[in-house]
Enzyme design. Structure first.
Site, short mmCIF file in Angstrom:
data_model
loop_
_atom_site.label_atom_id
_atom_site.label_comp_id
_atom_site.label_asym_id
_atom_site.label_seq_id
_atom_site.Cartn_x
_atom_site.Cartn_y
_atom_site.Cartn_z
N CYS A 1 -56.71 -70.14 -15.95
CA CYS A 1 -56.51 -68.72 -16.19
C CYS A 1 -57.30 -68.02 -15.09
CB CYS A 1 -57.01 -68.29 -17.56
SG CYS A 1 -56.83 -66.50 -17.80
N CYS B 1 -59.42 -64.94 -16.53
CA CYS B 1 -60.54 -65.09 -17.45
C CYS B 1 -60.60 -66.50 -18.02
CB CYS B 1 -60.50 -64.03 -18.55
SG CYS B 1 -58.89 -63.79 -19.30
N SER B 2 -60.15 -66.71 -19.25
CA SER B 2 -60.38 -68.01 -19.88
C SER B 2 -59.27 -68.38 -20.86
CB SER B 2 -61.71 -67.97 -20.61
OG SER B 2 -61.65 -66.94 -21.59
N CYS B 3 -58.09 -67.81 -20.71
CA CYS B 3 -57.04 -68.01 -21.72
C CYS B 3 -56.56 -69.47 -21.76
CB CYS B 3 -55.85 -67.10 -21.43
SG CYS B 3 -56.28 -65.36 -21.41
#
Ligand code: FE
Length: 201
Positions: free
Chosen positions: A109, A112-114
Site C-alpha cells: 500500500c 499507508c498500510s491497507c
C-alpha cells in the site's frame, strides 16, 4: 515580510502520541461514543479473529478445489463468504492473485498500510515502512531478494498497490511435497508473508 519556517508541522509542545490518543479517547467517552469499548473490541478481533489462518484456509481450498479457485479469481469477496469469512463493508473488492511458475505477485500500500486484514492479519511493521512502500514498486526484485526471496530472472514480478476499496491476497504456488494433503494440513503451511508475496512456500 513573513518568515518562512519549513518542516515544522507539529509544535514542540505537542504531547506524545499515547497521551494524545488517551485524550481523544476520553473526549469521545465523555460524549457517550464509547471509544474505549470500541478500541478494546477491535483489539480483541485483531488478536483473536483477524489472523493469517483465515487466508490460509482460502489458499488451501483454492489448491484442492478448482471450481472454488475459479469463483475466487472471479469474485474474491463472494468466494470467501463460502468459508464463513467476512470483510469490512468498505473492502468492496477482494482480488486473488494467483502465482504461477512464470508470474510472481506481491502487494503493498504505497499510501499507508491497507491490507485485507480480516483475512491475512494486520500488516507487519515493515509493510507500513516508507522504505518498503516506496522501493517494492521501483526495485521489486532487489527488495524481494533482500527479504530472502531470490526470483529467477524469467519470473515476471507484478506489484499491486492496495486502495481503500480494493484489497488483495496472493495465492502462492502449492509446494510439490504437499500434493494429496487434506485442506487443514495444507492450510498449516501457508504463511502471512506468502499471501503478501514476499516469500514462497
Ligand atoms: Fe493503506
Amino acid at each position: 515580510t513573513p518568515t518562512v519556517t519549513s518542516h515544522q508541522h507539529t509544535s514542540p509542545h505537542t504531547a506524545p502520541m499515547e497521551q494524545r490518543v488517551d485524550a481523544i479517547q476520553a473526549a469521545l467517552d465523555e460524549r457517550g461514543f464509547q471509544a474505549t469499548q470500541a478500541v478494546e473490541e477491535l483489539g480483541h478481533k485483531a488478536q483473536e479473529e483477524w489472523l493469517p489462518r483465515n487466508g490460509a484456509r482460502i489458499v488451501a481450498k483454492a489448491w484442492v478445489d478448482a471450481a472454488f479457485r475459479a469463483r475466487l479469481l472471479a469474485d474474491g469477496r463472494g468466494a470467501v463468504v463460502e468459508l464463513g469469512l467476512t470483510m469490512p463493508k468498505h473492502h468492496r473488492h477482494l482480488v486473488a492473485l494467483e502465482n504461477t511458475p512464470r508470474v510472481h505477485n506481491v502487494i503493498c500500500c504505497t499510501l499507508c498500510s491497507c491490507t485485507a486484514f480480516t483475512l491475512i492479519g494486520l500488516p507487519p511493521d515493515w509493510y507500513k515502512d516508507l522504505e518498503y512502500r516506496a522501493r517494492i514498486v521501483r526495485q521489486s526484485r532487489t527488495v524481494l531478494r533482500e527479504m530472502g526471496l531470490d526470483l529467477p530472472p524469467d519470473v515476471e514480478v507484478r506489484v499491486w498497490d492496495t486502495t481503500a476499496d480494493t484489497r488483495y491476497i496472493v495465492i502462492p504456488q502449492q509446494p510439490p511435497h504437499t500434493l494429496g494433503w487434506d485442506e487443514e494440513r495444507l492450510a498449516s503451511v501457508v504463511t502471512r508473508d506468502s499471501m503478501i508475496g514476499v516469500s514462497r512456500l
